[in-house]
Motif scaffolding. Structure first.
Motif: not given
Length: 201
Positions: A7-8, A28, A30, A81, A83-84, A170-171
């Motif tokens: 995701e980011e 981050c 989120f 990196n 990710e949910r 983006n990673t």
């Protein structure tokens, strides 16, 4: 369960050692959407949110995780990196990623491909582990620092992946250089096939 679609990048803002555990505090975009006990992939490692404080959240890595992954090498300011976990009614854009890192690998080569970039990684070879599915195959899937990728040019103890410009930008692949240690998770399907083969013999 994850898909390997990052995701980011989250930023480490604090690291706290407690006996053999390490608490990582990150920020981050989120963070406000997170809840206690939520699972998030960090460089491919599934960790549980244990504390929320404004725009920061904290996760804990135990000794087993630190031994198998590169988390113990991280420092304040590093980018991870994240990710949910997958929403089960959504598309699986990457591949099935458990968030259970198998081991680390070292970057041994980087080659420009006129826009994209090839990264080659080397990991310790073990015949016993290979028999359990810890290996890569051409055009198969592998997770590197939580990123779902397709393998090319695999050998007994190395594999290469091609990174498009978007993924690199983006990673944390943008920070990888020769000598960088990354987390890898081999494809769970290969592990099941190897196990079934062993049982059938």
């Amino acid at each position: 369960m994850f898909s390997g679609i990052v995701e980011e990048m989250a930023t480490i803002v604090a690291i706290e050692h407690e006996q053999e555990n390490i608490h990582f505090t990150l920020t981050c975009s989120f963070t406000s959407e997170l809840g206690i006990d939520q699972s998030i992939s960090h460089n491919g490692v599934c960790l549980t949110v244990v504390r929320l404080d404004g725009d920061r959240y904290t996760v804990t890595a135990m000794r087993e995780t630190l031994v198998r992954s590169n988390l113990g090498l991280l420092q304040v300011g590093d980018h991870i990196n994240v990710e949910r976990s997958m929403i089960m009614n959504g598309r699986l854009d990457g591949h099935i990623v458990q968030g259970h890192v198998d081991e680390t690998a070292k970057c041994v080569g980087i080659k420009d491909a006129e826009g994209s970039t090839y990264y080659t990684f080397e990991y310790p070879f073990s015949k016993a582990m290979a028999a359990r599915g810890y290996f890569t195959v051409d055009k198969g899937s592998v997770t590197v620092n939580g990123v779902s990728l397709t393998v090319c040019e695999p050998t007994e103890n190395t594999f290469t992946v091609a990174i498009i410009p978007y993924t690199k930008a983006n990673t944390n692949f943008k920070y990888i250089k020769v000598g960088t240690v990354v987390n890898i998770e081999f494809d769970i399907l290969g592990k099941y096939i190897a196990r079934l083969h062993a049982i059938a013999e």
